[in-house]
Design an enzyme around this catalytic site. Structure first.
Site, PDB file in Angstrom:
ATOM      1  CG  ASN A 100     -12.837   3.722   3.787  1.00 36.95           C
ATOM      2  OD1 ASN A 100     -11.990   4.241   4.384  1.00 36.95           O
ATOM      3  ND2 ASN A 100     -12.855   2.826   3.251  1.00 36.95           N
ATOM      4  CE1 TYR A 128      -4.629   6.728  -3.169  1.00 38.46           C
ATOM      5  CE2 TYR A 128      -4.709   5.732  -1.004  1.00 38.46           C
ATOM      6  CZ  TYR A 128      -5.197   6.557  -1.853  1.00 38.46           C
ATOM      7  OH  TYR A 128      -6.448   7.406  -1.859  1.00 38.46           O
ATOM      8  NE  ARG A 154      -3.842  -0.274   2.368  1.00 35.71           N
ATOM      9  CZ  ARG A 154      -5.170  -0.622   2.533  1.00 35.71           C
ATOM     10  NH1 ARG A 154      -5.284  -1.961   2.430  1.00 35.71           N
ATOM     11  NH2 ARG A 154      -6.308   0.083   2.439  1.00 35.71           N
ATOM     12  CE  LYS A 163      -3.926  10.330  -2.744  1.00 31.31           C
ATOM     13  NZ  LYS A 163      -4.834  11.540  -3.305  1.00 31.31           N
ATOM     14  N   GLY A 196     -13.687 -10.122   9.025  1.00 37.71           N
ATOM     15  CA  GLY A 196     -14.687  -9.239   8.860  1.00 37.71           C
ATOM     16  C   GLY A 196     -14.999  -8.048  10.168  1.00 37.71           C
ATOM     17  CB  THR A 197     -13.776  -8.330  13.311  1.00 39.85           C
ATOM     18  OG1 THR A 197     -12.375  -8.868  13.178  1.00 39.85           O
ATOM     19  CG2 THR A 197     -14.451  -9.546  13.821  1.00 39.85           C
ATOM     20  NE  ARG A 222     -10.913   0.079   5.710  1.00 36.97           N
ATOM     21  CZ  ARG A 222      -9.981  -0.795   6.420  1.00 36.97           C
ATOM     22  NH1 ARG A 222     -10.384  -0.976   7.805  1.00 36.97           N
ATOM     23  NH2 ARG A 222      -9.121  -1.354   5.864  1.00 36.97           N
TER      24      ARG A 222
HETATM   25  P1  NAD Z   1     -11.119   7.376  -8.852  1.00 41.92           P
HETATM   26  O1  NAD Z   1     -10.133   6.685  -9.340  1.00 41.92           O
HETATM   27  O2  NAD Z   1     -12.423   7.641  -9.115  1.00 41.92           O
HETATM   28  O3  NAD Z   1     -10.686   8.822  -9.427  1.00 41.92           O
HETATM   29  C1  NAD Z   1      -9.395   9.409  -9.623  1.00 41.92           C
HETATM   30  C2  NAD Z   1      -9.138   9.991 -10.947  1.00 41.92           C
HETATM   31  O4  NAD Z   1      -8.019  10.464 -11.401  1.00 41.92           O
HETATM   32  C3  NAD Z   1      -9.798   9.071 -12.221  1.00 41.92           C
HETATM   33  O5  NAD Z   1     -10.646   9.785 -12.897  1.00 41.92           O
HETATM   34  C4  NAD Z   1      -8.259   9.115 -12.899  1.00 41.92           C
HETATM   35  O6  NAD Z   1      -8.344   8.663 -14.408  1.00 41.92           O
HETATM   36  C5  NAD Z   1      -7.432  10.349 -12.387  1.00 41.92           C
HETATM   37  N1  NAD Z   1      -6.077  10.080 -12.855  1.00 41.92           N
HETATM   38  C6  NAD Z   1      -5.262   8.938 -12.082  1.00 41.92           C
HETATM   39  N2  NAD Z   1      -3.950   9.214 -12.345  1.00 41.92           N
HETATM   40  C7  NAD Z   1      -3.820  10.542 -13.133  1.00 41.92           C
HETATM   41  C8  NAD Z   1      -2.852  11.041 -13.749  1.00 41.92           C
HETATM   42  N3  NAD Z   1      -1.638  10.932 -13.543  1.00 41.92           N
HETATM   43  N4  NAD Z   1      -3.444  12.189 -14.431  1.00 41.92           N
HETATM   44  C9  NAD Z   1      -4.526  12.676 -14.444  1.00 41.92           C
HETATM   45  N5  NAD Z   1      -5.599  12.091 -13.954  1.00 41.92           N
HETATM   46  C10 NAD Z   1      -5.211  10.868 -13.446  1.00 41.92           C
HETATM   47  O7  NAD Z   1     -11.008   7.933  -7.345  1.00 41.92           O
HETATM   48  P2  NAD Z   1     -11.907   8.748  -6.480  1.00 41.92           P
HETATM   49  O8  NAD Z   1     -12.324   7.923  -5.415  1.00 41.92           O
HETATM   50  O9  NAD Z   1     -12.807   9.681  -7.054  1.00 41.92           O
HETATM   51  O10 NAD Z   1     -10.905   9.561  -5.719  1.00 41.92           O
HETATM   52  C11 NAD Z   1     -10.310  10.986  -5.783  1.00 41.92           C
HETATM   53  C12 NAD Z   1      -9.392  11.329  -4.819  1.00 41.92           C
HETATM   54  O11 NAD Z   1      -9.699  11.254  -3.644  1.00 41.92           O
HETATM   55  C13 NAD Z   1      -8.131  10.683  -5.006  1.00 41.92           C
HETATM   56  O12 NAD Z   1      -6.901  11.615  -4.923  1.00 41.92           O
HETATM   57  C14 NAD Z   1      -7.895   9.638  -4.036  1.00 41.92           C
HETATM   58  O13 NAD Z   1      -6.844   9.292  -3.416  1.00 41.92           O
HETATM   59  C15 NAD Z   1      -8.714  10.691  -2.809  1.00 41.92           C
HETATM   60  N6  NAD Z   1      -9.529   9.676  -1.843  1.00 41.92           N
HETATM   61  C16 NAD Z   1     -10.512   8.916  -2.127  1.00 41.92           C
HETATM   62  C17 NAD Z   1     -11.274   7.976  -1.083  1.00 41.92           C
HETATM   63  C18 NAD Z   1     -12.348   7.338  -1.475  1.00 41.92           C
HETATM   64  O14 NAD Z   1     -12.782   6.778  -0.500  1.00 41.92           O
HETATM   65  N7  NAD Z   1     -12.948   7.315  -2.774  1.00 41.92           N
HETATM   66  C19 NAD Z   1     -10.467   8.211   0.280  1.00 41.92           C
HETATM   67  C20 NAD Z   1      -9.543   8.964   0.299  1.00 41.92           C
HETATM   68  C21 NAD Z   1      -8.972   9.678  -0.650  1.00 41.92           C
HETATM   69  N1  UDP Z   2     -13.087  -5.825   1.920  1.00 41.85           N
HETATM   70  C1  UDP Z   2     -13.914  -7.059   2.198  1.00 41.85           C
HETATM   71  N2  UDP Z   2     -14.152  -7.504   1.036  1.00 41.85           N
HETATM   72  C2  UDP Z   2     -14.268  -7.057  -0.256  1.00 41.85           C
HETATM   73  C3  UDP Z   2     -13.533  -5.984  -0.120  1.00 41.85           C
HETATM   74  C4  UDP Z   2     -13.037  -5.250   0.856  1.00 41.85           C
HETATM   75  O1  UDP Z   2     -13.913  -7.437   3.207  1.00 41.85           O
HETATM   76  O2  UDP Z   2     -14.766  -7.535  -1.278  1.00 41.85           O
HETATM   77  C5  UDP Z   2     -12.564  -5.426   3.338  1.00 41.85           C
HETATM   78  C6  UDP Z   2     -11.227  -4.929   2.943  1.00 41.85           C
HETATM   79  O3  UDP Z   2     -10.162  -5.855   3.356  1.00 41.85           O
HETATM   80  C7  UDP Z   2     -11.041  -3.814   4.099  1.00 41.85           C
HETATM   81  C8  UDP Z   2     -12.428  -2.933   4.091  1.00 41.85           C
HETATM   82  O4  UDP Z   2     -13.108  -3.959   3.115  1.00 41.85           O
HETATM   83  O5  UDP Z   2     -10.602  -4.132   5.288  1.00 41.85           O
HETATM   84  C9  UDP Z   2     -12.329  -1.791   3.075  1.00 41.85           C
HETATM   85  O6  UDP Z   2     -11.828  -2.140   1.952  1.00 41.85           O
HETATM   86  P1  UDP Z   2     -11.663  -1.053   0.599  1.00 41.85           P
HETATM   87  O7  UDP Z   2     -10.832  -1.652  -0.270  1.00 41.85           O
HETATM   88  O8  UDP Z   2     -12.908  -0.618   0.266  1.00 41.85           O
HETATM   89  O9  UDP Z   2     -10.891   0.355   1.355  1.00 41.85           O
HETATM   90  P2  UDP Z   2      -9.840   0.362   2.157  1.00 41.85           P
HETATM   91  O10 UDP Z   2      -9.205  -0.751   2.956  1.00 41.85           O
HETATM   92  O11 UDP Z   2      -8.601   1.254   1.408  1.00 41.85           O
HETATM   93  O12 UDP Z   2     -10.363   1.335   3.248  1.00 41.85           O
END
Ligand code: NAD
Ligand code: UDP
Length: 319
Positions: free
Chosen positions: A175, A146, A143, A150, A208-209, A212
């Site tokens: 999330n 990422y 991980r 970030k 599953g415990t 999030r």
């Molecule tokens: P997403 O994957 O749907 O959106 C990301 C977008 O960025 C996509 O449209 C992708 O094509 C574009 N992208 C990726 N690399 C790129 C690059 N090099 N140049 C231009 N475009 C690029 O994800 P999301 O869930 O919409 O997340 C948006 C932002 O929020 C991300 O930065 C993510 O890290 C952050 N974020 C999201 C969550 C979540 O739960 N969804 C949680 C924490 C942080």
């Molecule tokens: N997870 C799960 N089943 C799935 C997908 C995810 O049990 O089919 C779990 C995963 O292991 C994590 C939680 O759900 O503990 C959230 O996963 P997700 O990938 O959505 O987000 P993140 O781990 O980045 O918070």
């Protein structure tokens, strides 16, 4: 309300497309930049008719020369499947992307917001997570591309702020779920809904415990806009998320109930470095932005289930 020329990187993605929509509703001009790695033109197709909307294909690891006064930097794949597919590109997107976006902001004197993540807290030993907690991230795990990408982007944002006086905003997003999540991105909400709608077993990773806290996308977008609009001294980092914490098993049970599915559960191994618990402390967002999520989990899940039902129906009609 003042009018802005706003750049949204990653604007064709899940959160970005909702943000572009809301900014247009507020009367701003929106330039959406995306390389379509995980984003889709269909996410923003309904915006094409607006004279205030422009879509540009561009990879933010390369410099960008445009004239805007506000930037939301969202470009980065967010789901483990996608960010681990090409981890070097993920780090480049976070780090080179931040450098390019900050360079642009410096040149045009734009205010710039970074979409950081709760992943900067890693597998947290402080619960719920407050912004002053420095995190527990494995720098060499799967991980890390990422999480560390970030974290480095946050470093760059604060150094540009201190060194060049840039107006910055950093938010740590927890999330988030809702319509336009990608069906195949492996995230727990979309996985569970899709399995339930297909009558297939829901895949529970580990016991599953693990917990999030799930925030509906409309609430998150409201928080992003409030943070961008906040007074100049509000830099963050500031958590945005829903503090309602549940176990993954509880989520699975809720999705089965709301879909009326007959799906069973199947246990799978827990992925490496999967955080055991996650819940935002949003006191800072409440005090500074007057923000708190409004959408209850069940209502948000119903809206998301409805979205996936319609997607399946469209797929069925298309054959
Ligand atoms: P997403 O994957 O749907 O959106 C990301 C977008 O960025 C996509 O449209 C992708 O094509 C574009 N992208 C990726 N690399 C790129 C690059 N090099 N140049 C231009 N475009 C690029 O994800 P999301 O869930 O919409 O997340 C948006 C932002 O929020 C991300 O930065 C993510 O890290 C952050 N974020 C999201 C969550 C979540 O739960 N969804 C949680 C924490 C942080
Ligand atoms: N997870 C799960 N089943 C799935 C997908 C995810 O049990 O089919 C779990 C995963 O292991 C994590 C939680 O759900 O503990 C959230 O996963 P997700 O990938 O959505 O987000 P993140 O781990 O980045 O918070």
């Amino acid at each position: 309300m003042p009018y802005h020329r706003v750049l949204v990187t990653g604007g064709a993605g899940f959160i970005g497309s909702h943000l572009c929509e809301r900014l247009l509703e507020q009367g701003h001009e929106v330039l959406c930049v995306d390389n379509f790695y995980t984003g889709r033109r269909t996410n923003v197709a309904r915006l094409f008719s607006s004279p205030n909307f422009e879509l540009m294909r561009h990879d933010i690891t390369f410099p960008l020369y445009v004239e805007v006064d506000r930037i939301f930097n969202l470009a980065c794949p967010a789901s483990p499947i996608h960010y681990q597919f090409d981890p070097v590109q993920t780090t480049k997107t976070s780090v080179h992307g931040a450098i390019n976006v900050l360079g642009l902001a410096k040149r045009v004197k734009a205010r710039v917001l970074q979409a950081s993540t709760s992943e900067v807290y890693g597998d947290p030993s402080v619960h719920p997570q407050t912004e002053d907690y420095n995190g527990n991230v494995n720098p060499i795990g799967p991980r890390a591309c990422y999480d560390e990408g970030k974290r480095c982007a946050e470093t760059l944002f604060f150094d540009y702020h201190r060194q060049h006086g840039l107006s910055i905003r950093v938010t740590r997003i927890f999330n988030t779920y809702g319509p336009r999540m990608l069906a195949n991105d492996g995230r727990v909400v979309s996985n569970f809904i899709i399995s339930a709608l297909r009558g297939e077993p829901l895949t529970l990773y580990g016991s599953g415990t693990q917990t999030r806290s799930f925030c509906y996308v409309d609430d998150l977008v409201d928080g992003l806009i409030r943070l961008m609009d906040a007074p100049d001294d509000v830099t963050g980092p500031i958590n945005l998320g829903n503090p309602h914490e549940i176990t993954v098993t509880e989520l699975a049970e809720t999705v089965v109930r709301l879909t009326g599915s007959s799906s069973t559960f199947a246990t799978h191994p827990l992925p490496a470095d999967d955080p055991k618990q996650r819940q935002p402390d949003i006191s800072l967002a409440r005090e500074t932005l007057g923000w708190a999520p409004k959408m209850p989990l069940e209502a948000g899940l119903r809206a998301t289930i409805e979205y996936f039902r319609q997607e399946f129906e469209l797929e069925r009609i298309a054959g």
